[in-house]
Design a protein around this motif. Structure first.
Motif, PDB file in Angstrom:
ATOM      1  N   ALA A   1       0.364  -1.395   0.274  1.00 29.36           N
ATOM      2  CA  ALA A   1      -0.215  -0.115   0.308  1.00 29.36           C
ATOM      3  C   ALA A   1       0.732   0.560  -0.042  1.00 29.36           C
ATOM      4  CB  ALA A   1      -1.037   0.066   0.963  1.00 29.36           C
ATOM      5  N   ALA A   2       1.716   0.970   0.613  1.00 37.45           N
ATOM      6  CA  ALA A   2       2.184   2.690   0.840  1.00 37.45           C
ATOM      7  C   ALA A   2       3.941   2.604  -0.447  1.00 37.45           C
ATOM      8  CB  ALA A   2       3.573   2.538   1.951  1.00 37.45           C
ATOM      9  N   GLY A   3       4.352   1.236  -1.328  1.00 37.20           N
ATOM     10  CA  GLY A   3       4.909   1.701  -2.081  1.00 37.20           C
ATOM     11  C   GLY A   3       3.915   2.294  -3.103  1.00 37.20           C
ATOM     12  N   THR A   4       2.492   1.729  -2.906  1.00 37.84           N
ATOM     13  CA  THR A   4       2.161   1.906  -4.148  1.00 37.84           C
ATOM     14  C   THR A   4       1.168   3.748  -4.276  1.00 37.84           C
ATOM     15  OG1 THR A   4       0.367   0.222  -4.370  1.00 37.84           O
ATOM     16  CG2 THR A   4      -0.543   2.035  -5.403  1.00 37.84           C
ATOM     17  N   ILE A   5       1.893   4.257  -3.270  1.00 37.99           N
ATOM     18  CA  ILE A   5       1.525   5.532  -2.817  1.00 37.99           C
ATOM     19  C   ILE A   5       2.652   6.306  -3.467  1.00 37.99           C
ATOM     20  CG2 ILE A   5       1.117   7.544  -0.981  1.00 37.99           C
ATOM     21  CD1 ILE A   5      -0.676   5.438   0.699  1.00 37.99           C
ATOM     22  N   THR A   6       3.435   6.017  -2.688  1.00 37.34           N
ATOM     23  CA  THR A   6       5.261   6.482  -3.365  1.00 37.34           C
ATOM     24  C   THR A   6       4.866   6.023  -4.486  1.00 37.34           C
ATOM     25  OG1 THR A   6       6.460   4.647  -2.924  1.00 37.34           O
ATOM     26  CG2 THR A   6       6.201   5.723  -1.038  1.00 37.34           C
ATOM     27  N   TRP A   7       4.430   5.351  -5.494  1.00 37.75           N
ATOM     28  CA  TRP A   7       5.302   5.793  -6.542  1.00 37.75           C
ATOM     29  C   TRP A   7       4.198   6.756  -7.513  1.00 37.75           C
ATOM     30  CZ3 TRP A   7       7.789   2.211 -10.107  1.00 37.75           C
ATOM     31  CH2 TRP A   7       7.734   2.215 -11.346  1.00 37.75           C
ATOM     32  N   PHE A   8       3.357   7.210  -7.628  1.00 38.74           N
ATOM     33  CA  PHE A   8       3.123   8.141  -7.869  1.00 38.74           C
ATOM     34  C   PHE A   8       3.855   9.978  -7.326  1.00 38.74           C
ATOM     35  CE2 PHE A   8       0.012   5.459  -8.828  1.00 38.74           C
ATOM     36  CZ  PHE A   8       0.285   5.257 -10.233  1.00 38.74           C
ATOM     37  N   GLY A   9       4.443   9.453  -6.023  1.00 37.97           N
ATOM     38  CA  GLY A   9       4.618  11.272  -4.887  1.00 37.97           C
ATOM     39  C   GLY A   9       6.172  11.244  -5.379  1.00 37.97           C
ATOM     40  N   THR A  10       6.898  11.912  -4.456  1.00 37.92           N
ATOM     41  CA  THR A  10       8.401  12.332  -4.784  1.00 37.92           C
ATOM     42  C   THR A  10       9.259  11.558  -4.312  1.00 37.92           C
ATOM     43  OG1 THR A  10       8.398  13.081  -2.554  1.00 37.92           O
ATOM     44  CG2 THR A  10       7.013  14.682  -4.405  1.00 37.92           C
ATOM     45  N   ARG A  11      10.680  11.993  -4.813  1.00 43.99           N
ATOM     46  CA  ARG A  11      11.638  10.814  -4.825  1.00 43.99           C
ATOM     47  C   ARG A  11      11.347  10.826  -2.227  1.00 43.99           C
ATOM     48  NH1 ARG A  11      15.842   9.499  -8.415  1.00 43.99           N
ATOM     49  NH2 ARG A  11      15.406  10.408 -10.464  1.00 43.99           N
ATOM     50  N   LYS A  12      11.508  12.097  -2.296  1.00 46.86           N
ATOM     51  CA  LYS A  12      11.540  12.531  -0.601  1.00 46.86           C
ATOM     52  C   LYS A  12      10.320  11.189  -0.081  1.00 46.86           C
ATOM     53  CE  LYS A  12      12.925  16.646   0.145  1.00 46.86           C
ATOM     54  NZ  LYS A  12      12.748  18.074   0.247  1.00 46.86           N
ATOM     55  N   GLN A  13       9.618  10.512  -0.669  1.00 44.47           N
ATOM     56  CA  GLN A  13       8.482  10.247  -0.186  1.00 44.47           C
ATOM     57  C   GLN A  13       8.555   8.325  -0.762  1.00 44.47           C
ATOM     58  OE1 GLN A  13       4.589  11.539  -2.440  1.00 44.47           O
ATOM     59  NE2 GLN A  13       4.298  12.030  -0.532  1.00 44.47           N
ATOM     60  N   ALA A  14       9.985   8.634  -1.648  1.00 43.00           N
ATOM     61  CA  ALA A  14      10.196   6.616  -1.706  1.00 43.00           C
ATOM     62  C   ALA A  14      10.933   5.962  -1.373  1.00 43.00           C
ATOM     63  CB  ALA A  14      10.796   6.481  -3.382  1.00 43.00           C
ATOM     64  N   LEU A  15      11.831   7.925  -0.595  1.00 41.54           N
ATOM     65  CA  LEU A  15      13.605   7.445   0.280  1.00 41.54           C
ATOM     66  C   LEU A  15      12.684   7.331   1.695  1.00 41.54           C
ATOM     67  CD1 LEU A  15      16.212   6.890   0.975  1.00 41.54           C
ATOM     68  CD2 LEU A  15      16.290   9.529   1.183  1.00 41.54           C
ATOM     69  N   ALA A  16      11.538   7.973   1.857  1.00 40.16           N
ATOM     70  CA  ALA A  16      11.134   7.456   3.352  1.00 40.16           C
ATOM     71  C   ALA A  16      10.053   6.614   3.500  1.00 40.16           C
ATOM     72  CB  ALA A  16      10.015   8.957   4.243  1.00 40.16           C
ATOM     73  N   PHE A  17      10.061   5.873   2.365  1.00 40.50           N
ATOM     74  CA  PHE A  17       9.051   4.610   2.631  1.00 40.50           C
ATOM     75  C   PHE A  17      10.319   3.223   2.792  1.00 40.50           C
ATOM     76  CE2 PHE A  17       8.365   1.157  -0.534  1.00 40.50           C
ATOM     77  CZ  PHE A  17       7.434   0.452   0.650  1.00 40.50           C
ATOM     78  N   LEU A  18      10.941   3.913   1.935  1.00 37.76           N
ATOM     79  CA  LEU A  18      12.299   2.712   2.048  1.00 37.76           C
ATOM     80  C   LEU A  18      12.434   2.221   3.077  1.00 37.76           C
ATOM     81  CD1 LEU A  18      13.944   0.397   0.257  1.00 37.76           C
ATOM     82  CD2 LEU A  18      15.035   2.043  -0.372  1.00 37.76           C
ATOM     83  N   ILE A  19      13.149   3.745   4.049  1.00 42.04           N
ATOM     84  CA  ILE A  19      13.190   3.591   4.782  1.00 42.04           C
ATOM     85  C   ILE A  19      12.635   2.595   5.803  1.00 42.04           C
ATOM     86  CG2 ILE A  19      14.666   5.180   7.266  1.00 42.04           C
ATOM     87  CD1 ILE A  19      15.445   6.642   5.031  1.00 42.04           C
ATOM     88  N   LEU A  20      11.594   3.318   6.376  1.00 42.77           N
ATOM     89  CA  LEU A  20      10.046   2.874   7.348  1.00 42.77           C
ATOM     90  C   LEU A  20      10.045   1.405   6.936  1.00 42.77           C
ATOM     91  CD1 LEU A  20       8.382   3.685   9.256  1.00 42.77           C
ATOM     92  CD2 LEU A  20       6.265   3.948   7.939  1.00 42.77           C
ATOM     93  N   ALA A  21       9.729   0.900   5.753  1.00 40.02           N
ATOM     94  CA  ALA A  21       9.871  -0.391   5.318  1.00 40.02           C
ATOM     95  C   ALA A  21      10.888  -1.583   5.852  1.00 40.02           C
ATOM     96  CB  ALA A  21       9.639  -0.728   3.957  1.00 40.02           C
ATOM     97  N   THR A  22      12.116  -1.280   5.696  1.00 36.78           N
ATOM     98  CA  THR A  22      13.667  -1.653   5.884  1.00 36.78           C
ATOM     99  C   THR A  22      12.900  -1.675   7.520  1.00 36.78           C
ATOM    100  OG1 THR A  22      14.520  -0.909   4.495  1.00 36.78           O
ATOM    101  CG2 THR A  22      15.913  -1.388   6.552  1.00 36.78           C
ATOM    102  N   ALA A  23      12.840  -0.886   7.949  1.00 34.20           N
ATOM    103  CA  ALA A  23      12.934  -0.003   9.718  1.00 34.20           C
ATOM    104  C   ALA A  23      11.913  -0.973   9.675  1.00 34.20           C
ATOM    105  CB  ALA A  23      12.697   1.029  10.570  1.00 34.20           C
ATOM    106  N   THR A  24      10.756  -1.410   9.977  1.00 29.53           N
ATOM    107  CA  THR A  24       9.737  -2.542  10.136  1.00 29.53           C
ATOM    108  C   THR A  24       9.114  -3.912   9.842  1.00 29.53           C
ATOM    109  OG1 THR A  24       8.005  -1.932   8.055  1.00 29.53           O
ATOM    110  CG2 THR A  24       7.869  -0.235  10.426  1.00 29.53           C
ATOM    111  N   ALA A  25      10.456  -3.664   8.993  1.00 28.18           N
ATOM    112  CA  ALA A  25      10.267  -5.427   8.875  1.00 28.18           C
ATOM    113  C   ALA A  25      10.981  -6.623   9.822  1.00 28.18           C
ATOM    114  CB  ALA A  25      11.529  -5.733   7.692  1.00 28.18           C
TER     115      ALA A  25
END
Length: 143
Positions: free
Chosen positions: A14-38
């Motif tokens: 869900a977050a990946g879909t949102i960031t696909w259409f967002g900015t690079r900052k959102q994509a980077l924040a998503f990557l950090i959050l996804a890695t931290a919550t794994a």
């Protein structure tokens, strides 16, 4: 797949879909959050832990043997009891059943000792049931 992994995967998609259409900052924040919550995906959340308990001695609070499937045990661990799914073996199942039968007959408990690779079940020492209860002082009423 456990519920925790499913929830984490749904969140990531869900977050990946949102960031696909967002900015690079959102994509980077998503990557950090996804890695931290794994690591949260490996929490058992009420399900039996699929790994062996750590080395040591534990008191068995409850057990169930499913022939050719698994041995389910609730162990008294620190700081709280933990639920484990141990692989089934006829030797361990027999040890556990014999220990449970003997413990019930003697009014004692069952213990699990593990060295990280193999686990063994055995009856534990006598419970406090054989110790005579101390006489309580009489209450003074209306004194």
């Amino acid at each position: 797949m456990t519920y925790a992994i499913t929830l984490w995967l749904a969140f990531v998609l869900a977050a990946g879909t949102i960031t696909w259409f967002g900015t690079r900052k959102q994509a980077l924040a998503f990557l950090i959050l996804a890695t931290a919550t794994a690591p949260a995906a490996f929490l058992t959340l009420g399900h039996a832990a699929p790994w062996e308990p750590a080395k040591g001695h534990y008191t068995v609070l409850g057990a169930r043997i499913d022939v050719n499937v698994a041995i389910w045990v609730l162990l008294d661990a620190d700081p709280a009891p933990k639920y484990y799914r141990l692989p089934y073996s006829a030797q361990q199942a027999n040890e556990l059943q014999n220990a449970l039968d003997t413990a019930e007959a003697n009014g004692t408990g069952v213990g699990l000792t593990t060295d990280g690779e193999a686990a063994g079940f055995a009856e534990e020492g006598r419970s406090g049931a054989d110790v005579p209860k101390q006489a309580e002082p009489q209450a003074i009423i209306g004194g």
